[in-house]
Scaffold this motif. Sequence first.
Motif, PDB file in Angstrom:
ATOM      1  N   UNK A 167      60.686  47.583  78.726  1.00 27.97           N
ATOM      2  CA  UNK A 167      60.845  47.691  77.278  1.00 27.97           C
ATOM      3  C   UNK A 167      62.292  47.939  76.880  1.00 27.97           C
ATOM      4  N   UNK A 168      62.564  47.625  75.634  1.00 28.45           N
ATOM      5  CA  UNK A 168      63.757  48.126  74.963  1.00 28.45           C
ATOM      6  C   UNK A 168      63.283  49.249  74.057  1.00 28.45           C
ATOM      7  N   UNK A 169      63.903  50.401  74.232  1.00 29.65           N
ATOM      8  CA  UNK A 169      63.628  51.546  73.364  1.00 29.65           C
ATOM      9  C   UNK A 169      64.858  51.766  72.504  1.00 29.65           C
ATOM     10  N   UNK A 170      64.658  51.841  71.199  1.00 30.89           N
ATOM     11  CA  UNK A 170      65.751  52.153  70.289  1.00 30.89           C
ATOM     12  C   UNK A 170      65.814  53.662  70.148  1.00 30.89           C
ATOM     13  N   UNK A 171      66.877  54.248  70.682  1.00 29.50           N
ATOM     14  CA  UNK A 171      67.039  55.697  70.626  1.00 29.50           C
ATOM     15  C   UNK A 171      67.294  56.150  69.197  1.00 29.50           C
ATOM     16  N   UNK A 172      66.928  57.384  68.887  1.00 26.26           N
ATOM     17  CA  UNK A 172      67.181  57.928  67.552  1.00 26.26           C
ATOM     18  C   UNK A 172      68.676  57.915  67.224  1.00 26.26           C
ATOM     19  N   UNK A 173      69.521  57.966  68.265  1.00 29.13           N
ATOM     20  CA  UNK A 173      70.967  57.946  68.068  1.00 29.13           C
ATOM     21  C   UNK A 173      71.510  56.546  67.820  1.00 29.13           C
ATOM     22  N   UNK A 185      59.683  52.139  70.465  1.00 31.31           N
ATOM     23  CA  UNK A 185      59.622  50.888  71.216  1.00 31.31           C
ATOM     24  C   UNK A 185      60.086  49.764  70.297  1.00 31.31           C
ATOM     25  N   UNK A 186      61.148  49.090  70.711  1.00 29.36           N
ATOM     26  CA  UNK A 186      61.696  47.966  69.949  1.00 29.36           C
ATOM     27  C   UNK A 186      61.045  46.658  70.393  1.00 29.36           C
ATOM     28  N   UNK A 187      60.855  46.529  71.698  1.00 30.45           N
ATOM     29  CA  UNK A 187      60.246  45.338  72.281  1.00 30.45           C
ATOM     30  C   UNK A 187      59.749  45.699  73.670  1.00 30.45           C
ATOM     31  N   UNK A 188      58.739  44.968  74.158  1.00 27.89           N
ATOM     32  CA  UNK A 188      58.258  45.240  75.520  1.00 27.89           C
ATOM     33  C   UNK A 188      57.521  44.036  76.069  1.00 27.89           C
ATOM     34  N   UNK A 189      57.397  44.036  77.391  1.00 33.43           N
ATOM     35  CA  UNK A 189      56.660  43.000  78.093  1.00 33.43           C
ATOM     36  C   UNK A 189      55.887  43.659  79.224  1.00 33.43           C
ATOM     37  N   UNK A 190      54.673  43.201  79.445  1.00 30.07           N
ATOM     38  CA  UNK A 190      53.819  43.772  80.480  1.00 30.07           C
ATOM     39  C   UNK A 190      53.623  42.762  81.597  1.00 30.07           C
ATOM     40  N   UNK A 191      53.955  43.180  82.827  1.00 34.87           N
ATOM     41  CA  UNK A 191      53.723  42.344  84.011  1.00 34.87           C
ATOM     42  C   UNK A 191      52.489  42.886  84.716  1.00 34.87           C
ATOM     43  N   UNK A 192      51.440  42.090  84.752  1.00 35.40           N
ATOM     44  CA  UNK A 192      50.199  42.522  85.395  1.00 35.40           C
ATOM     45  C   UNK A 192      50.135  42.101  86.861  1.00 35.40           C
ATOM     46  N   UNK A 193      50.962  41.122  87.230  1.00 32.96           N
ATOM     47  CA  UNK A 193      51.078  40.666  88.622  1.00 32.96           C
ATOM     48  C   UNK A 193      52.546  40.387  88.885  1.00 32.96           C
ATOM     49  N   UNK A 194      52.995  40.846  90.057  1.00 30.12           N
ATOM     50  CA  UNK A 194      54.377  40.587  90.463  1.00 30.12           C
ATOM     51  C   UNK A 194      54.415  40.432  91.967  1.00 30.12           C
TER      52      UNK A 194
END
Length: 136
Positions: free
Chosen positions: A87-93, A65-74
Amino acid sequence: MSWDPRPTPDITPETERYWSAAADGELLVRECDECGLVYHYPRELCPDCFSDSVSWRETNGTGTVYSYSTARKMGGWPDEDLPLIVAYVELDEGPRVMTNLACEPDEIEIGTPVEVRFRAIEGADAAVPVFVPRRE
């Protein structure tokens, strides 16, 4: 967590192979045959050198996990499908992928190792990659 009512992807000729591979449980990225850049989101031209000599490359489906944000209400989103973790996930590649994390917010933090899972899209030859914490 249910998957509906999330929107379905716009499958174009440029991205059809990506979505089809995801339906088969494979996460693909593109690699430039000229400069070697491995990148995501799939497109026909390398975003670095603009070469059209690019290839599909299968990933191992793991990263952090590089960065993330949680939305509890939408607004308009069913309460039973919350919280939504984008989230942004940084892949191993190498490339970073914008995605959802399919877990509870207290299970992740920046740097958490994750692995891909696929959520089938009803009525389409496609699946959406989401990530879950990797149990090591």
